[in-house]
Scaffold this motif. Structure first.
Motif, PDB file in Angstrom:
ATOM      1  N   SER A 353     -23.498  64.067  18.883  1.00  0.00           N
ATOM      2  CA  SER A 353     -22.316  64.485  19.634  1.00  0.00           C
ATOM      3  C   SER A 353     -22.748  65.209  20.908  1.00  0.00           C
ATOM      4  O   SER A 353     -23.901  65.623  21.047  1.00  0.00           O
ATOM      5  CB  SER A 353     -21.432  65.390  18.777  1.00  0.00           C
ATOM      6  N   GLU A 354     -21.808  65.368  21.829  1.00  0.00           N
ATOM      7  CA  GLU A 354     -22.161  65.915  23.134  1.00  0.00           C
ATOM      8  C   GLU A 354     -21.398  67.196  23.421  1.00  0.00           C
ATOM      9  O   GLU A 354     -20.333  67.458  22.852  1.00  0.00           O
ATOM     10  CB  GLU A 354     -21.899  64.879  24.230  1.00  0.00           C
ATOM     11  N   LEU A 355     -21.971  67.995  24.300  1.00  0.00           N
ATOM     12  CA  LEU A 355     -21.309  69.199  24.782  1.00  0.00           C
ATOM     13  C   LEU A 355     -21.513  69.285  26.287  1.00  0.00           C
ATOM     14  O   LEU A 355     -22.454  68.702  26.834  1.00  0.00           O
ATOM     15  CB  LEU A 355     -21.848  70.449  24.077  1.00  0.00           C
ATOM     16  N   GLU A 356     -20.620  69.998  26.946  1.00  0.00           N
ATOM     17  CA  GLU A 356     -20.718  70.217  28.384  1.00  0.00           C
ATOM     18  C   GLU A 356     -20.653  71.707  28.673  1.00  0.00           C
ATOM     19  O   GLU A 356     -19.863  72.434  28.061  1.00  0.00           O
ATOM     20  CB  GLU A 356     -19.581  69.513  29.131  1.00  0.00           C
ATOM     21  N   ILE A 357     -21.507  72.139  29.578  1.00  0.00           N
ATOM     22  CA  ILE A 357     -21.433  73.505  30.096  1.00  0.00           C
ATOM     23  C   ILE A 357     -21.250  73.382  31.599  1.00  0.00           C
ATOM     24  O   ILE A 357     -22.118  72.834  32.298  1.00  0.00           O
ATOM     25  CB  ILE A 357     -22.697  74.313  29.752  1.00  0.00           C
ATOM     26  N   LEU A 358     -20.125  73.843  32.086  1.00  0.00           N
ATOM     27  CA  LEU A 358     -19.780  73.699  33.490  1.00  0.00           C
ATOM     28  C   LEU A 358     -20.216  74.933  34.265  1.00  0.00           C
ATOM     29  O   LEU A 358     -20.063  76.065  33.795  1.00  0.00           O
ATOM     30  CB  LEU A 358     -18.269  73.493  33.641  1.00  0.00           C
TER      31      LEU A 358
END
Length: 611
Positions: A353-358
């Protein structure tokens, strides 16, 4: 893979001792940690050896008696083209064999409690979050960048592909088990080329600082001058006070003689008799106990790897660390005028699964082998020099046999530096190996190899690394491919290094030199060593490499340098390069302090300009 026959043959197992029977299972665990191509190569070699045994004797190796196995190995060793095959098989077998033959005794010290870190496994981190600064990689450069920005009041998230390991966990496991876990590819990263080079790099919270020797050389002044004048990396001019700060943080000091160990003391004795410049090395290990396990995680907490020194400061200032997160790409905002702007990162958890940190600022500190592929995956790989300019400090080792026991694994792992030839690009360091992991230079097969193994406590070992020309490149996007062809002039330096190490050991009283050359493994005098070296080249040595640098170099010339003089990636806004890849050329010494000073300079300069 059925390895019983291979192990029995290589180790001349007669059944008289128990430990050889445990080696096949240990070997299986070593191979399981290797990347698929390496495992396939070993399996193919084992299958070829078994086929040869059947064709020659009609029986498999495991069913042959000891004399028949010895005869079979002798027939193989007499065929020069098969020597590389035998070497391929011998290395993992010897790692497994030495671990079983010499189990590591528990240390007589209690591991201290590590300073607190704010670490969260990727599977527990939110799918989307924000930060002012996202740092990719928690090693020497990433840790310093994270601390600098966090102390300035910015919210910082550090993404690390590896796991967090405590000091206490190191003391509970054998060195070989830690080796396969703490290194990328189980320690089997290879630079393909002529010749291929083993290029081990760490993967853990703290990066390669967890598994380096602890040796801390300041960047030589002539190197800093060249970086500034020849490459336009002007930040090098301000390294002095920043190196001072890094040394204070890491508590760098000259290693005391009382813990150096016989391996280092013999190197110093040989240098003194020759009148060569040498001395105990400066290291970041106050209170070192001489466990000789630096490269598999210090079990006493003496070595101040960045997870024990810099990252705790960063977390105390508010930085957070996400473990088990492989960054897939840097997110970009293309809506504004001009070059795209960093908008954060996308990372993958272990379950896929993926995650994003903006965030508006991304610091790439994944190391010189991983930063170029990351930038390519992100659509930022357009610079023609990205991934090129790779230096790796090609290295080789020599052993000397002494009449009295040396027990090189009792004392500091990398203890003494011999700088007599440093102005010619050769740095010699007395370097032992952790208990059970120091048998790469042993010659022979079968009974000869078994005899060498049983006499290994009489060996002292030296290593030499070469200040190389940038002869390599890092290719690939999703999978990293390292290519490195040894420059002939660097090959000459390696041969000079072998002769110098042999001379040093003989001066210290060695009765015999083990060269690591498969066709000429022994020399009992300097004249004999010289004669052996005239019949070979550096490509026949057992070579490895360390300290990759230069693949996203900073500099003034936009045609030559992917990063500008302040470490900002060209072709994008808000992307800084703060790892070994940013160094313009080979630093000519163990590079940890150089990388950390560069990261500090780049981060502080960005704050002055933008903060």
């Amino acid at each position: 893979m059925t390895a019983e026959g291979l192990v029995a043959a290589l180790l001349a197992d007669t059944g008289d001792e128990d430990w050889p029977a445990r080696v096949p299972n240990r070997l299986d665990s070593v191979l399981a940690a290797l990347p698929r191509p390496a495992r396939a190569g070993v399996h193919t070699a084992v299958a070829a050896l078994e086929t040869y045994a059947v064709l020659r004797t009609g029986r498999r190796l495991a069913t042959l008696d000891p004399d028949a196995r010895e005869s079979l190995l002798g027939s193989l060793a007499a065929r020069p083209r098969l020597v590389p095959l035998l070497d391929l098989l011998k290395v993992p077998v010897m790692l497994a064999a030495c671990t079983e033959r010499m189990p590591t005794a528990p240390l007589a010290v209690t591991a201290p409690e590590d300073p607190p870190l704010d670490c969260t496994p990727a599977q527990e981190w939110p799918t989307r979050s924000t930060a002012d600064v996202v740092v990719v990689g928690s090693g020497a450069g990433g840790a310093v960048a994270a601390r600098t920005f966090a102390r300035a009041g910015l919210s910082v998230v550090v993404l690390e592909e590896g796991a967090h390991h405590s000091t206490a966990s190191f003391g509970r496991r054998a060195p070989l088990d830690r080796f396969t876990e703490l290194y990328r590819d189980g320690g089997a990263t290879v630079a393909v080329g002529n010749p291929p080079l083993l290029l081990p790099v760490g993967r853990a919270v703290g990066g390669t600082t967890v598994v380096n020797s602890g040796t801390c050389y300041r960047t030589p002044e002539h190197v800093l001058g060249r970086w500034s004048s020849a490459y336009g990396f002007r930040l090098a001019e301000s390294f002095g006070p920043r190196l001072d700060e890094i040394e204070r943080t890491l508590r760098v000091a000259t290693q005391p003689l009382d813990v150096l160990g016989n391996n280092g003391l013999l190197a110093l004795a040989g240098a003194e008799r020759l009148g060569w410049r040498a001395g105990p090395l400066r290291r970041n290990a106050p209170g070192c106990k001489g466990s000789c396990q630096c490269v598999v995680g210090c079990p006493t907490g003496a070595k101040q790897s960045v997870q024990l020194s810099v990252l705790p400061d960063a977390c105390a200032a508010g930085a957070r660390i996400v473990t088990g997160a492989r960054v897939r790409r840097i997110l970009l905002d293309h809506d504004g005028p001009g070059a795209p702007r960093a908008a954060g990162v996308q990372a993958r958890r272990p379950d896929g699964s993926e995650l994003e940190i903006l965030g508006p600022l991304v610091v790439t500190a994944a190391g010189a082998l991983q930063t170029p592929p990351l930038l390519r995956r992100s659509g930022l790989g357009g610079h023609p020099r990205l991934g090129r300019n790779l230096s790796v400090h090609p290295a080789t080792s020599v052993a000397g046999r002494f009449a009295e026991p040396v027990t090189a694994w009792k004392g500091v792992l990398q203890s003494a530096g011999v700088e007599e030839l440093h102005d010619r690009g050769v740095l010699i360091e007395a370097t032992a190996s952790p208990p059970g992991m120091g048998s790469f230079v042993l010659p022979g097969l079968g009974r000869e190899l078994r005899s060498e193994l049983e006499d290994a406590d009489h060996l002292a070992t030296l290593g030499a690394m070469i200040a190389d020309r940038p002869s390599g490149r890092v290719q690939g996007r999703d999978r990293t491919l390292v290519r490195y062809d040894l420059d002939p002039r660097d090959g000459d330096r390696l041969m000079t290094a072998v002769r110098a190490m042999g001379r040093l050991l003989l001066a210290a009283g060695a009765e015999e030199i083990l060269t690591g050359l498969p066709f000429a493994p022994r020399a009992r005098s300097l004249d004999e060593l010289d004669e052996l070296l005239t019949r070979t080249t550096a490509r026949n040595l057992h070579l490895s490499a360390f300290h990759p640098t230069g693949t996203a170099a900073a500099g003034a010339d936009p045609r030559r340098a992917p990063a500008d003089p302040e470490g900002r990636l060209r072709g994008a806004h808000g992307v800084l390069v703060a790892d070994g890849s940013v160094l313009p050329s080979c630093p000519q010494v163990n590079p940890q302090l150089s990388i950390m000073a560069a990261a500090l300079a780049i981060s502080e300069t960005w704050m002055e300009r933008e903060g």
